[in-house]
Design an enzyme around this catalytic site. Sequence first.
Site, PDB file in Angstrom:
ATOM      1  N   VAL B  36      20.444  60.049 -19.739  1.00 29.78           N
ATOM      2  CA  VAL B  36      19.885  59.211 -20.539  1.00 29.78           C
ATOM      3  C   VAL B  36      18.424  59.315 -20.861  1.00 29.78           C
ATOM      4  CG1 VAL B  36      21.524  57.259 -19.949  1.00 29.78           C
ATOM      5  CG2 VAL B  36      19.244  57.478 -18.647  1.00 29.78           C
ATOM      6  N   CYS B  37      17.909  58.900 -21.912  1.00 32.61           N
ATOM      7  CA  CYS B  37      16.710  58.886 -22.318  1.00 32.61           C
ATOM      8  C   CYS B  37      15.651  58.862 -21.130  1.00 32.61           C
ATOM      9  CB  CYS B  37      16.330  58.289 -23.665  1.00 32.61           C
ATOM     10  SG  CYS B  37      15.705  56.293 -23.004  1.00 32.61           S
ATOM     11  N   PRO B  38      14.561  59.520 -20.949  1.00 30.84           N
ATOM     12  CA  PRO B  38      14.104  60.613 -21.876  1.00 30.84           C
ATOM     13  C   PRO B  38      14.588  61.949 -21.268  1.00 30.84           C
ATOM     14  CG  PRO B  38      12.307  60.132 -20.455  1.00 30.84           C
ATOM     15  CD  PRO B  38      13.617  59.224 -19.895  1.00 30.84           C
TER      16      PRO B  38
END
Lengths: 383, 99
Positions: B36-38
């Site tokens: 998942v981000c980042p």
Amino acid sequence: MTDSAPRPAATYLDAASGEPLHPAAREVVLAALERGYADPRRLHGPARDARLLLDNARAVVAECLGVRADEVSFTASGTDAVHRGLLGLLRARARSGDRVVLPRVEHSSVLHALKWAGASAETLEVDRLGRADPAALAAAASAPGTALVALQSANHEVGTRQPVAGLVAALRAGGSDVPVFVDARASAGREDLPPGWAVAAASAHLWGGPAGVGVLLVRHGTGWVSPFPADDRVDERTSGFENVPAALAAAAALRAVVAERVEVDARQRRLVDRIRAAAAAVPDTEVVGDPEDRLAHLVTFSCLYLDGEALVTALDRRGFGVASGSACTASTLEPSHVLAAMGALTHGNVRVSLTAATTEDEVERFVAALPEVVADLRAEVGL
Amino acid sequence: MTRGPDPDEAPGQGPGQVPGEDPTAVALELDCRGMVCPAPVIELARHVGDVAPGEVVAVVATDAAARVDVPAWCRMRGHHYVGADDLGDGAVRLRVRRA
């Protein structure tokens, strides 16, 4: 509450989620709770008192927003005002069609309302600053079957003002009578309403009134058909027992905010410029939104390689309460559709919004803490 | 500053690129599925130096933010975003040409 309970941030920089109650509203709400309890529709003395307070609140809000009193309805929230405004306008326009033209950066409550209504949304791109193109919106609205155009007064996440006046001028220049719905929540009270709206929505807790009071504005002569069951209240556009004390407190806060706004706007603009410059000086950080043609109190920036939740948590630990549009901070786990529409970095995002009482000292402490917090978190990921 | 986002720019239109180039010609592919981000952008930053300037590194990601954040990273770091390929299984391959 136990010792381990989280303490609230000492420096609250999230006014765009909720402005603290204005002192003028606090005084009024206490008095109005004593006097404004009765059903304003009844014919006895306490009811006449409540009705008087409600009419007074409506008159004050109308005067402050520069509209007619009969154009003002108090709703259960700003979101409720958006729902009633959009859906009621759609119903009134049903014979024209169900097509709605809007930019990608409208508030999620606008998008949800259109989806719920089954309207066919024609969603247009915005520029890198998050600004809609008025000519493109007007051109899209010229297609047959268009019920309305929705355009916010200013963006709630990045502060960029939207060209509502330009849109209305482009529509009328092209001979179009398609009405414009304006979600004015981000700017109402802080700035004049943009001209040309047919229906507009505002929210009291965003200008320093209490939560639970929205304002629906329907321009005199604009068709609007209630999308919800009738309720035979004072105002046909709303339902439920009127929250008279809260409406009056919202009006008192609005009057105070409008009276103070020249001074507050200038101070907030200067302080936000300071934050914008400080954030831009942090390595690999991008400040987004229009630097000039924007709301005074709000700035958004994104830091490469950082988790928005970690950034918000680290700032909270230092005593700063801020918001974030990063996916990891959203209940949907989707990144902010506003940042995505602008092509802006969605991770490591922080939205700082000043209250009317935010001081220069608080801002200086924030801009001193920010580079340290970012550097610490980057060190943790080895970048 | 007024140019709109361009997340699906077609291959062969960017500077320093050969028109009609095979879009699968990547020097290095980073499998960032499930991250998942980042995290996908951090992987990209860590490994962009593993390819020569002018070569293409690709990030395969399932996180919705990557589609926006990889082009934004390119803009901020001065690399060239080549384009995106939908892999059909919820993943997208985002191609970046090292500056």
